[in-house]
Motif scaffolding. Structure first.
Motif, PDB file in Angstrom:
ATOM      1  N   VAL A 262       0.841  -1.191   0.000  1.00 13.90           N
ATOM      2  CA  VAL A 262       0.000   0.000   0.000  1.00 13.90           C
ATOM      3  C   VAL A 262       0.880   1.245   0.000  1.00 13.90           C
ATOM      4  CG1 VAL A 262      -1.727   1.321   1.265  1.00 13.90           C
ATOM      5  CG2 VAL A 262      -1.870  -1.164   1.212  1.00 13.90           C
ATOM      6  N   LYS A 263       0.733   2.064  -0.999  1.00 15.56           N
ATOM      7  CA  LYS A 263       1.525   3.282  -1.071  1.00 15.56           C
ATOM      8  C   LYS A 263       0.948   4.304  -0.113  1.00 15.56           C
ATOM      9  CE  LYS A 263       3.487   6.597  -4.306  1.00 15.56           C
ATOM     10  NZ  LYS A 263       3.601   7.009  -5.731  1.00 15.56           N
ATOM     11  N   VAL A 264       1.797   4.887   0.713  1.00 19.45           N
ATOM     12  CA  VAL A 264       1.343   5.841   1.716  1.00 19.45           C
ATOM     13  C   VAL A 264       1.591   7.259   1.214  1.00 19.45           C
ATOM     14  CG1 VAL A 264       1.588   6.638   4.094  1.00 19.45           C
ATOM     15  CG2 VAL A 264       1.869   4.208   3.553  1.00 19.45           C
ATOM     16  N   TYR A 265       0.562   8.087   1.294  1.00 21.99           N
ATOM     17  CA  TYR A 265       0.664   9.485   0.918  1.00 21.99           C
ATOM     18  C   TYR A 265       0.687  10.332   2.186  1.00 21.99           C
ATOM     19  CZ  TYR A 265      -0.541   7.987  -3.818  1.00 21.99           C
ATOM     20  OH  TYR A 265      -0.538   7.389  -5.046  1.00 21.99           O
ATOM     21  N   PRO A 266       1.210  11.537   2.107  1.00 23.46           N
ATOM     22  CA  PRO A 266       1.200  12.412   3.289  1.00 23.46           C
ATOM     23  C   PRO A 266      -0.214  12.558   3.848  1.00 23.46           C
ATOM     24  CG  PRO A 266       2.609  13.326   1.583  1.00 23.46           C
ATOM     25  CD  PRO A 266       1.897  12.160   0.951  1.00 23.46           C
ATOM     26  N   PHE A 267      -0.358  12.520   5.161  1.00 25.20           N
ATOM     27  CA  PHE A 267      -1.677  12.590   5.782  1.00 25.20           C
ATOM     28  C   PHE A 267      -1.568  13.247   7.147  1.00 25.20           C
ATOM     29  CE2 PHE A 267       0.310   8.696   7.162  1.00 25.20           C
ATOM     30  CZ  PHE A 267      -0.016   8.588   8.509  1.00 25.20           C
ATOM     31  N   ASN A 268      -2.687  13.792   7.602  1.00 25.00           N
ATOM     32  CA  ASN A 268      -2.762  14.366   8.939  1.00 25.00           C
ATOM     33  C   ASN A 268      -3.101  13.236   9.909  1.00 25.00           C
ATOM     34  OD1 ASN A 268      -3.519  15.659  11.342  1.00 25.00           O
ATOM     35  ND2 ASN A 268      -4.249  17.466  10.260  1.00 25.00           N
ATOM     36  N   PRO A 269      -2.210  12.877  10.825  1.00 23.29           N
ATOM     37  CA  PRO A 269      -2.442  11.732  11.705  1.00 23.29           C
ATOM     38  C   PRO A 269      -3.609  11.909  12.672  1.00 23.29           C
ATOM     39  CG  PRO A 269      -0.510  12.958  12.429  1.00 23.29           C
ATOM     40  CD  PRO A 269      -0.909  13.536  11.098  1.00 23.29           C
ATOM     41  N   ASN A 270      -4.127  13.118  12.780  1.00 25.48           N
ATOM     42  CA  ASN A 270      -5.292  13.319  13.651  1.00 25.48           C
ATOM     43  C   ASN A 270      -6.534  12.615  13.118  1.00 25.48           C
ATOM     44  OD1 ASN A 270      -4.648  15.313  15.934  1.00 25.48           O
ATOM     45  ND2 ASN A 270      -3.709  16.320  14.168  1.00 25.48           N
ATOM     46  N   TYR A 271      -6.537  12.285  11.818  1.00 23.52           N
ATOM     47  CA  TYR A 271      -7.743  11.731  11.197  1.00 23.52           C
ATOM     48  C   TYR A 271      -7.542  10.295  10.716  1.00 23.52           C
ATOM     49  CZ  TYR A 271      -8.574  16.695  11.278  1.00 23.52           C
ATOM     50  OH  TYR A 271      -8.688  18.003  11.686  1.00 23.52           O
ATOM     51  N   ILE A 272      -6.687   9.552  11.408  1.00 25.63           N
ATOM     52  CA  ILE A 272      -6.455   8.162  11.049  1.00 25.63           C
ATOM     53  C   ILE A 272      -7.701   7.336  11.358  1.00 25.63           C
ATOM     54  CG2 ILE A 272      -5.162   6.082  11.686  1.00 25.63           C
ATOM     55  CD1 ILE A 272      -2.706   7.794  12.042  1.00 25.63           C
ATOM     56  N   SER A 273      -8.202   6.654  10.360  1.00 22.29           N
ATOM     57  CA  SER A 273      -9.358   5.767  10.537  1.00 22.29           C
ATOM     58  C   SER A 273      -8.876   4.407  11.035  1.00 22.29           C
ATOM     59  CB  SER A 273     -10.089   5.588   9.203  1.00 22.29           C
ATOM     60  OG  SER A 273      -9.241   4.963   8.250  1.00 22.29           O
ATOM     61  N   ASP A 274      -9.821   3.540  11.432  1.00 19.29           N
ATOM     62  CA  ASP A 274      -9.447   2.196  11.868  1.00 19.29           C
ATOM     63  C   ASP A 274      -8.682   1.471  10.761  1.00 19.29           C
ATOM     64  OD1 ASP A 274     -10.622   2.482  14.346  1.00 19.29           O
ATOM     65  OD2 ASP A 274     -12.540   1.655  13.716  1.00 19.29           O
ATOM     66  N   PHE A 275      -9.196   1.601   9.530  1.00 16.69           N
ATOM     67  CA  PHE A 275      -8.567   0.902   8.404  1.00 16.69           C
ATOM     68  C   PHE A 275      -7.165   1.432   8.145  1.00 16.69           C
ATOM     69  CE2 PHE A 275      -7.537   0.805   3.875  1.00 16.69           C
ATOM     70  CZ  PHE A 275      -7.518  -0.564   3.662  1.00 16.69           C
ATOM     71  N   LYS A 276      -7.032   2.750   8.109  1.00 15.68           N
ATOM     72  CA  LYS A 276      -5.715   3.329   7.819  1.00 15.68           C
ATOM     73  C   LYS A 276      -4.722   2.990   8.924  1.00 15.68           C
ATOM     74  CE  LYS A 276      -3.400   7.507   6.225  1.00 15.68           C
ATOM     75  NZ  LYS A 276      -3.048   6.912   4.933  1.00 15.68           N
ATOM     76  N   GLY A 277      -5.186   3.048  10.172  1.00 18.06           N
ATOM     77  CA  GLY A 277      -4.302   2.700  11.278  1.00 18.06           C
ATOM     78  C   GLY A 277      -3.797   1.273  11.161  1.00 18.06           C
ATOM     79  N   TYR A 278      -4.686   0.368  10.743  1.00 15.92           N
ATOM     80  CA  TYR A 278      -4.292  -1.030  10.574  1.00 15.92           C
ATOM     81  C   TYR A 278      -3.244  -1.176   9.488  1.00 15.92           C
ATOM     82  CZ  TYR A 278      -4.511  -5.934   9.214  1.00 15.92           C
ATOM     83  OH  TYR A 278      -4.180  -7.220   8.887  1.00 15.92           O
ATOM     84  N   THR A 279      -3.455  -0.485   8.343  1.00 11.18           N
ATOM     85  CA  THR A 279      -2.501  -0.593   7.234  1.00 11.18           C
ATOM     86  C   THR A 279      -1.151   0.015   7.598  1.00 11.18           C
ATOM     87  OG1 THR A 279      -3.242   1.497   6.220  1.00 11.18           O
ATOM     88  CG2 THR A 279      -4.338  -0.532   5.514  1.00 11.18           C
ATOM     89  N   LEU A 280      -1.148   0.956   8.540  1.00 12.80           N
ATOM     90  CA  LEU A 280       0.111   1.575   8.970  1.00 12.80           C
ATOM     91  C   LEU A 280       0.867   0.712   9.967  1.00 12.80           C
ATOM     92  CD1 LEU A 280      -1.054   5.277   9.450  1.00 12.80           C
ATOM     93  CD2 LEU A 280       0.425   4.408   7.622  1.00 12.80           C
ATOM     94  N   GLY A 281       0.177  -0.279  10.527  1.00 13.17           N
ATOM     95  CA  GLY A 281       0.827  -1.164  11.483  1.00 13.17           C
ATOM     96  C   GLY A 281       0.468  -0.899  12.923  1.00 13.17           C
ATOM     97  N   MET A 282      -0.530  -0.049  13.155  1.00 15.67           N
ATOM     98  CA  MET A 282      -0.936   0.256  14.526  1.00 15.67           C
ATOM     99  C   MET A 282      -1.858  -0.831  15.070  1.00 15.67           C
ATOM    100  SD  MET A 282      -1.715   4.353  14.165  1.00 15.67           S
ATOM    101  CE  MET A 282      -2.188   4.530  15.917  1.00 15.67           C
ATOM    102  N   SER A 283      -1.810  -1.041  16.364  1.00 15.10           N
ATOM    103  CA  SER A 283      -2.704  -1.995  17.000  1.00 15.10           C
ATOM    104  C   SER A 283      -4.062  -1.349  17.240  1.00 15.10           C
ATOM    105  CB  SER A 283      -2.119  -2.468  18.331  1.00 15.10           C
ATOM    106  OG  SER A 283      -2.116  -1.400  19.279  1.00 15.10           O
ATOM    107  N   THR A 284      -5.058  -2.178  17.509  1.00 17.90           N
ATOM    108  CA  THR A 284      -6.397  -1.661  17.798  1.00 17.90           C
ATOM    109  C   THR A 284      -6.378  -0.745  19.017  1.00 17.90           C
ATOM    110  OG1 THR A 284      -7.416  -3.661  16.897  1.00 17.90           O
ATOM    111  CG2 THR A 284      -8.781  -2.304  18.338  1.00 17.90           C
ATOM    112  N   ASP A 285      -5.608  -1.131  20.031  1.00 18.93           N
ATOM    113  CA  ASP A 285      -5.512  -0.324  21.249  1.00 18.93           C
ATOM    114  C   ASP A 285      -4.901   1.039  20.956  1.00 18.93           C
ATOM    115  OD1 ASP A 285      -5.667  -0.032  24.191  1.00 18.93           O
ATOM    116  OD2 ASP A 285      -3.487  -0.026  24.071  1.00 18.93           O
TER     117      ASP A 285
END
Length: 229
Positions: free
Chosen positions: A6-29
């Motif tokens: 998945v190619k990542v484009y610049p984004f404002n991290p304040n608006y990370i959705s559940d899906f985007k957070g998952y693709t970035l490698g973040m945990s649900t918590d």
């Protein structure tokens, strides 16, 4: 990251959705901690603050923080993989401000801000109606012919307090006309989305929209606020 394709484009991290957070490698918590923080109408304005709120690891922050894109008026700090102090920075000039709701204010009330006249205040209200209401403060910067410095002055007195109930558009069932009603998607792009969907059976990820010719990739996070699968 969990999906290296998945190619990542610049984004404002304040608006990370559940899906985007998952693709970035973040945990649900970690994602939930960010969402709980944002529900208090607060923003993270640096990579360090993002780590302080989410408690993500130094290694993950090093991978994703280069893609962070904060509004220009925030203070940008160079990331250092060290323990972040729990002490919060407080701006003494704004901590006691009682904000008015950007979604219920009138054109007349907006005109108290230096630089906002009759035409500009009317344009802000018109843009708000087209959106169905502001979902995030940053959308104010998208008002046609609204100078950035004037927008900053507005946000010192107004902010999104009552968010509108947005009925998300199902990307797999919507017509081109329904998609084009979203202010961020032009008619031609809406038609290409429907053609892509017809050729591929369905759209399984909102990131697939980045494959559409002339799709506004820089607005993907904003557009995702209005779409569902």
């Amino acid at each position: 990251m969990k999906n290296d394709t998945v190619k990542v484009y610049p984004f404002n991290p304040n608006y990370i959705s559940d899906f985007k957070g998952y693709t970035l490698g973040m945990s649900t918590d970690e994602i939930d901690k960010l969402h709980h923080f944002r529900k208090t109408n607060k923003f993270v304005n640096s990579a360090e603050e993002f780590q302080d709120v989410t408690n993500i690891s130094d290694s993950l922050l090093q991978v994703i923080s280069p893609f962070f894109k904060f509004p220009e008026w925030t203070t940008k700090q160079e990331y250092k993989p060290s323990k972040v102090s729990s002490k919060k920075n407080v701006n003494p000039t704004t901590e006691n401000v009682i904000f008015k709701d950007l979604n219920t204010t009138t054109a007349e009330e907006l005109r108290v801000v230096n630089g906002v006249g009759e035409k500009l205040s009317a344009r802000i209200i018109k843009f708000r109606k087209r959106l169905g209401g502001f979902l995030v403060d940053d959308q104010l910067f998208e008002v046609y012919y609204l100078d950035e410095e004037v927008a900053k002055r507005i946000l010192k007195q107004f902010k999104v307090i009552s968010k509108p109930n947005i009925v998300k558009i199902n990307i797999n069932t919507a017509t081109a006309y329904e998609l084009s009603k979203l202010i961020y998607i032009q008619k031609e792009v809406a038609e290409r989305i429907v053609n892509y969907r017809n050729l591929n059976g369905s759209i399984k990820s909102l990131n697939e929209l980045l494959k559409i010719e002339e799709f506004p990739a820089e607005r993907i996070d904003r557009i995702n606020l209005y779409l569902s699968l």
